[in-house]
Design a protein around this motif. Structure first.
Motif, short mmCIF file in Angstrom:
data_model
loop_
_atom_site.label_atom_id
_atom_site.label_comp_id
_atom_site.label_asym_id
_atom_site.label_seq_id
_atom_site.Cartn_x
_atom_site.Cartn_y
_atom_site.Cartn_z
N GLN A 239 0.83 -1.20 0.00
CA GLN A 239 0.00 0.00 0.00
C GLN A 239 0.87 1.26 0.00
O GLN A 239 0.59 2.24 -0.69
CB GLN A 239 -0.92 0.00 1.23
N TRP A 240 1.93 1.23 0.82
CA TRP A 240 2.86 2.35 0.84
C TRP A 240 3.56 2.49 -0.52
O TRP A 240 3.70 3.59 -1.06
CB TRP A 240 3.91 2.15 1.93
N GLU A 241 3.99 1.36 -1.07
CA GLU A 241 4.71 1.38 -2.33
C GLU A 241 3.81 1.87 -3.47
O GLU A 241 4.26 2.60 -4.36
CB GLU A 241 5.25 -0.01 -2.64
N ALA A 242 2.54 1.49 -3.42
CA ALA A 242 1.61 1.92 -4.46
C ALA A 242 1.42 3.43 -4.41
O ALA A 242 1.35 4.09 -5.45
CB ALA A 242 0.27 1.20 -4.29
N GLY A 243 1.32 3.95 -3.19
CA GLY A 243 1.17 5.39 -3.06
C GLY A 243 2.37 6.15 -3.58
O GLY A 243 2.24 7.16 -4.30
N ARG A 244 3.55 5.66 -3.25
CA ARG A 244 4.78 6.33 -3.71
C ARG A 244 4.92 6.20 -5.23
O ARG A 244 5.43 7.10 -5.90
CB ARG A 244 6.00 5.72 -3.01
N ALA A 245 4.45 5.08 -5.77
CA ALA A 245 4.55 4.85 -7.21
C ALA A 245 3.68 5.80 -8.01
O ALA A 245 3.98 6.11 -9.17
CB ALA A 245 4.18 3.40 -7.54
N THR A 246 2.60 6.28 -7.39
CA THR A 246 1.72 7.21 -8.08
C THR A 246 2.18 8.66 -7.94
O THR A 246 1.50 9.57 -8.41
CB THR A 246 0.29 7.10 -7.54
N GLY A 247 3.32 8.86 -7.29
CA GLY A 247 3.87 10.20 -7.16
C GLY A 247 3.56 10.89 -5.85
O GLY A 247 3.93 12.06 -5.65
N LEU A 248 2.90 10.19 -4.93
CA LEU A 248 2.59 10.79 -3.63
C LEU A 248 3.82 10.75 -2.73
O LEU A 248 4.62 9.81 -2.80
CB LEU A 248 1.44 10.04 -2.95
N SER A 249 3.95 11.76 -1.89
CA SER A 249 5.02 11.75 -0.90
C SER A 249 4.64 10.78 0.21
O SER A 249 3.51 10.27 0.26
CB SER A 249 5.21 13.15 -0.32
N LYS A 250 5.59 10.52 1.12
CA LYS A 250 5.31 9.61 2.23
C LYS A 250 4.17 10.16 3.10
O LYS A 250 3.29 9.41 3.53
CB LYS A 250 6.56 9.42 3.08
N ALA A 251 4.18 11.47 3.33
CA ALA A 251 3.13 12.08 4.15
C ALA A 251 1.77 12.00 3.45
O ALA A 251 0.75 11.72 4.09
CB ALA A 251 3.47 13.54 4.44
N GLN A 252 1.75 12.23 2.14
CA GLN A 252 0.50 12.14 1.39
C GLN A 252 -0.02 10.71 1.35
O GLN A 252 -1.23 10.48 1.45
CB GLN A 252 0.71 12.67 -0.03
N THR A 253 0.89 9.76 1.21
CA THR A 253 0.48 8.36 1.24
C THR A 253 -0.14 8.00 2.58
O THR A 253 -1.15 7.29 2.66
CB THR A 253 1.69 7.45 0.97
N LEU A 254 0.46 8.52 3.64
CA LEU A 254 -0.07 8.29 4.99
C LEU A 254 -1.46 8.87 5.13
O LEU A 254 -2.38 8.19 5.61
CB LEU A 254 0.87 8.90 6.02
N VAL A 255 -1.63 10.11 4.73
CA VAL A 255 -2.91 10.81 4.93
C VAL A 255 -4.02 10.25 4.07
O VAL A 255 -5.15 10.06 4.54
CB VAL A 255 -2.73 12.33 4.65
N PHE A 256 -3.72 9.95 2.80
CA PHE A 256 -4.78 9.60 1.86
C PHE A 256 -4.97 8.10 1.64
O PHE A 256 -6.02 7.68 1.16
CB PHE A 256 -4.51 10.27 0.50
N ILE A 257 -3.98 7.30 1.99
CA ILE A 257 -4.08 5.86 1.70
C ILE A 257 -4.03 5.00 2.96
O ILE A 257 -4.96 4.25 3.25
CB ILE A 257 -2.98 5.42 0.71
N THR A 258 -2.93 5.09 3.70
CA THR A 258 -2.73 4.12 4.79
C THR A 258 -3.48 4.46 6.07
O THR A 258 -4.05 3.56 6.70
CB THR A 258 -1.23 3.97 5.09
N PHE A 259 -3.47 5.74 6.46
CA PHE A 259 -4.14 6.05 7.73
C PHE A 259 -5.65 5.80 7.68
O PHE A 259 -6.21 5.28 8.66
CB PHE A 259 -3.86 7.48 8.17
#
Length: 222
Positions: free
Chosen positions: A123-143
């Protein structure tokens, strides 16, 4: 008739009902403030741990462990009777709010963190692969996924913590138990305590019913 006169005395009810209603407002306000603060702070600390800053993570872990290990009453007494010696006078309401919020924060942080660690690395890797930063991945995907997983245990912890508002009676907070205990002493009747039990049921039965529905809905959430 003797039972009714002891536990449901009409005159006693009439005399102390306004005070008890006011105490219900204090209890409800304290519970809401504690819930909002505890959940938001717990979520913030869990997200902060994702940054992986070791000194910060160490402090968060220590805080969570201490708050979960110590009985809330001990913390309440330390703050209420100890802080004035340091020149800081806190009201009973504020002491109770701070302690219960800290306790709920500690449990909420661990619940949210547990949810975050359960999220697959993909899930983290997918977020980063779409161009999201780690913080954006946290806020919009994982959290959001972690929060969904944590809803059932968080609801139970919220209920358990908010019922601890009764500890305010020890330091003079005019909540339900404090007011009813004083009324019982002055009236010499058990009726105020019966009124207190009914007041707690009125406040918390809807919350318990809502918690069951929430748990059933999210218990198997992924």
């Amino acid at each position: 008739m003797r039972f009714l006169d002891t536990f449901f005395n009409g005159q006693v009810i009439a005399n102390y009902l306004p005070d008890l209603i006011a105490a219900m407002g204090v209890t409800l306000g304290l519970a809401v403030a504690t819930i909002v603060t505890g959940i938001l702070c717990g979520a913030a600390l869990a997200c902060l741990r994702v940054a992986g800053i070791r000194p910060v993570n160490f402090l968060i872990i220590v805080f969570a462990d201490v708050m979960r290990a110590l009985p809330p009453l001990v913390l309440i007494l330390i703050l209420f009777f100890g802080m004035p010696s340091l020149g800081l006078n806190l009201s009973g309401w504020m002491v109770l709010y701070l302690v219960l919020s800290a306790v709920l924060t500690a449990f909420a942080e661990e619940i949210f963190w547990g949810g975050l660690t359960a999220i697959p690395a993909g899930q983290w890797e997918a977020g980063r692969a779409t161009g999201l930063s780690k913080a954006q991945t946290l806020v919009f995907i994982t959290f959001p996924q972690a929060a969904r997983r944590g809803i059932p245990p968080l609801v139970n912890r919220v209920l358990a913590t908010t019922k601890l508002t009764a500890l305010g009676s020890v330091i003079g907070v005019k909540e339900i138990l404090s007011v009813s205990s004083s009324a019982q002493s002055f009236s010499g009747s058990a009726t105020p305590l019966t009124m207190a039990a009914i007041a707690y049921l009125v406040l918390f039965i809807p919350a318990v019913i809502a918690s069951h529905r929430i748990e059933r809905r999210y218990h198997y959430a992924t």
